[in-house]
Design a protein around this motif. Structure first.
Motif, PDB file in Angstrom:
ATOM      1  N   UNK A   2       0.931  -1.482   0.080  1.00  0.00           N
ATOM      2  CA  UNK A   2      -0.124   0.026  -0.037  1.00  0.00           C
ATOM      3  C   UNK A   2       0.838   1.143  -0.100  1.00  0.00           C
ATOM      4  N   UNK A   3       2.041   1.059   0.178  1.00  0.00           N
ATOM      5  CA  UNK A   3       3.066   2.270   0.243  1.00  0.00           C
ATOM      6  C   UNK A   3       4.337   1.714  -0.497  1.00  0.00           C
ATOM      7  N   UNK A   4       5.024   2.987  -0.965  1.00  0.00           N
ATOM      8  CA  UNK A   4       6.419   2.756  -1.502  1.00  0.00           C
ATOM      9  C   UNK A   4       7.405   3.759  -0.570  1.00  0.00           C
ATOM     10  N   UNK A   5       8.526   3.336  -0.616  1.00  0.00           N
ATOM     11  CA  UNK A   5       9.576   4.451   0.106  1.00  0.00           C
ATOM     12  C   UNK A   5      10.008   5.531  -0.723  1.00  0.00           C
ATOM     13  N   UNK A   6      10.055   6.795  -0.204  1.00  0.00           N
ATOM     14  CA  UNK A   6      10.406   7.897  -0.954  1.00  0.00           C
ATOM     15  C   UNK A   6      11.652   7.661  -1.562  1.00  0.00           C
ATOM     16  N   UNK A   7      12.674   7.165  -1.181  1.00  0.00           N
ATOM     17  CA  UNK A   7      13.959   7.167  -1.663  1.00  0.00           C
ATOM     18  C   UNK A   7      13.920   6.179  -2.767  1.00  0.00           C
ATOM     19  N   UNK A   8      13.168   5.378  -3.221  1.00  0.00           N
ATOM     20  CA  UNK A   8      12.940   4.399  -4.284  1.00  0.00           C
ATOM     21  C   UNK A   8      12.309   5.458  -5.323  1.00  0.00           C
ATOM     22  N   UNK A  23      25.366   6.000  -8.062  1.00  0.00           N
ATOM     23  CA  UNK A  23      24.124   6.626  -8.096  1.00  0.00           C
ATOM     24  C   UNK A  23      23.204   6.487  -6.640  1.00  0.00           C
ATOM     25  N   UNK A  24      23.560   5.398  -5.994  1.00  0.00           N
ATOM     26  CA  UNK A  24      23.046   5.030  -4.541  1.00  0.00           C
ATOM     27  C   UNK A  24      23.621   6.263  -3.474  1.00  0.00           C
ATOM     28  N   UNK A  25      24.909   6.607  -3.724  1.00  0.00           N
ATOM     29  CA  UNK A  25      25.511   7.250  -2.881  1.00  0.00           C
ATOM     30  C   UNK A  25      25.213   8.950  -3.002  1.00  0.00           C
ATOM     31  N   UNK A  26      24.837   9.118  -4.568  1.00  0.00           N
ATOM     32  CA  UNK A  26      24.215  10.630  -4.738  1.00  0.00           C
ATOM     33  C   UNK A  26      22.745  10.779  -4.335  1.00  0.00           C
ATOM     34  N   UNK A  27      21.992   9.881  -4.501  1.00  0.00           N
ATOM     35  CA  UNK A  27      20.752   9.786  -4.034  1.00  0.00           C
ATOM     36  C   UNK A  27      20.701   9.986  -2.171  1.00  0.00           C
ATOM     37  N   UNK A  28      21.459   9.201  -1.643  1.00  0.00           N
ATOM     38  CA  UNK A  28      21.583   9.534  -0.116  1.00  0.00           C
ATOM     39  C   UNK A  28      22.051  10.934   0.046  1.00  0.00           C
ATOM     40  N   UNK A  29      22.928  11.488  -0.413  1.00  0.00           N
ATOM     41  CA  UNK A  29      23.607  12.776  -0.363  1.00  0.00           C
ATOM     42  C   UNK A  29      22.406  13.827  -0.526  1.00  0.00           C
ATOM     43  N   UNK A  30      21.579  13.578  -1.650  1.00  0.00           N
ATOM     44  CA  UNK A  30      20.943  14.814  -2.167  1.00  0.00           C
ATOM     45  C   UNK A  30      19.501  14.725  -1.128  1.00  0.00           C
ATOM     46  N   UNK A  31      19.159  13.583  -0.585  1.00  0.00           N
ATOM     47  CA  UNK A  31      17.883  13.636  -0.111  1.00  0.00           C
ATOM     48  C   UNK A  31      17.947  13.975   1.464  1.00  0.00           C
ATOM     49  N   UNK A  32      17.170  14.783   2.150  1.00  0.00           N
ATOM     50  CA  UNK A  32      17.241  15.133   3.497  1.00  0.00           C
ATOM     51  C   UNK A  32      17.142  13.862   4.446  1.00  0.00           C
ATOM     52  N   UNK A  33      17.535  13.872   5.521  1.00  0.00           N
ATOM     53  CA  UNK A  33      17.696  12.568   6.534  1.00  0.00           C
ATOM     54  C   UNK A  33      16.267  12.239   6.845  1.00  0.00           C
ATOM     55  N   UNK A  34      15.241  13.123   7.010  1.00  0.00           N
ATOM     56  CA  UNK A  34      14.027  12.830   7.419  1.00  0.00           C
ATOM     57  C   UNK A  34      13.337  11.815   6.314  1.00  0.00           C
TER      58      UNK A  34
END
Length: 324
Positions: free
Chosen positions: A231-237, A269-280
């Motif tokens: 019913x949900x997906x994670x925002x990081x995906x 790519x994974x590293x870039x997404x982690x760096x760009x997205x806020x911790x919350x």
């Protein structure tokens, strides 16, 4: 929940897809087969070894995924077919004798719509245990003893779900526990269009990162089949998908764009997404705006299929008429 890089999912099918993409070949200890119907695709992933379980991030067992992309369109024909397929697959997976007793557990928080699937299904399950206690034998034909419970969540009750369910199991001693729960998917297209069955048990809340005690054969002392719908997906995906689309567009461009895309390895790519997205964003999950209607429709489909699977002489169509 399984995590392959930024892949966060409760679906064994999606975990296998990510593993195949990573390994580029079939992985030992994981067997896959499938079939199709007019509107569904059924995939069976069987984890046969501890090594395969570690690679997939799922306990050994059988995981059956029923995909019906048209289910979210509200078609009664598709809904009826999904219920019939669910009846057949659950019946085959459970292999219950006619006089078996079943306890249906609706996991989740009825106050949070994306997490309310389990309680909604329990509302429509044909409960018959009280009939077996008091009704004459001639009125029991074609039915099994079924009890149902929606235990709530730790934040509402202050009690672990596993503790509640274990207490009930020890008292009524069912032959099978069927646990219904909302899941998290990797793909937004699979939200409320996919049903997963598993005989390996379930960990309530794992889809959103909560570490709860599990409902398994080992913890409850009886067989457990989990039935879940994402019913949900994670925002990081979604952020990762957007980056992949952008780099895919650049790779087809002339000049520096293609070179830039080629420079990004999957790890980068994974590293870039982690760096760009806020911790919350680690705690942010996304659900469709029409989730109220989707939960109601999905609960009806699951309840219809369950009613037919758990009672020998009830068809999926009769199970659906029970809901009306």
């Amino acid at each position: 929940m399984t995590a392959h890089g930024l892949i966060r999912t409760d679906l064994a099918l999606e975990a296998r897809e990510a593993l195949l993409k990573e390994a580029r070949r079939e992985v030992a200890g994981i067997e896959t087969s499938g079939r199709t119907t007019a509107h569904t695709r059924v995939t069976r992933v069987k984890v046969t070894s501890e090594a395969g379980a570690r690679r997939l991030g799922k306990p050994p067992g059988t995981y059956i995924t029923i995909e019906a992309p048209e289910l979210r369109q509200g078609s009664r024909v598709v809904a009826s077919e999904v219920a019939e397929v669910l009846t057949a697959e659950l019946g085959a997976l459970a292999g219950l004798p006619e006089k078996a007793g079943i306890l249906v557990i609706g996991l989740g928080n009825w106050n949070a719509t994306p997490d309310a699937l389990g309680p909604r299904v329990v509302d429509s399950v044909m409960v018959t245990r009280h009939l077996f206690e008091y009704a004459p034998q001639e009125l029991k034909g074609g039915l099994r003893s079924v009890a149902a419970l929606a235990p709530g969540v730790l934040g509402l009750t202050g009690i672990e779900t596993e503790e509640i369910v274990k207490g009930v199991v020890q008292h009524i001693r069912p032959d099978l526990v069927v646990a219904i729960d909302a899941l998290a998917a990797r793909s937004l297209e699979r939200v409320c269009t996919t049903v997963q069955l598993s005989d390996s048990g379930i960990h309530p809340g794992s889809g959103v990162g909560n570490k709860r005690l599990g409902l398994t054969a080992e913890s409850l002392g009886t067989r457990v089949i989990a039935v879940g719908v994402p019913t949900v997906v994670h925002a990081t995906t979604l952020a990762s998908d957007a980056l992949d689309l952008m780099l895919g567009t650049l790779s087809r461009a002339d000049g520096g764009g293609a070179k830039l895309a080629e420079a990004f390895t999957p790890a980068e790519r994974q590293k870039l997404v982690r760096e760009l997205l806020p911790d919350h964003w680690e705690d942010l999950f996304i659900t469709p705006k029409e989730i109220d209607a989707l939960i109601a429709d999905t609960a009806r489909v699951l309840a219809s299929g369950l009613n037919a699977a758990l009672h020998p002489r009830v068809t999926a169509a009769e199970g659906e008429r029970y809901l009306q």
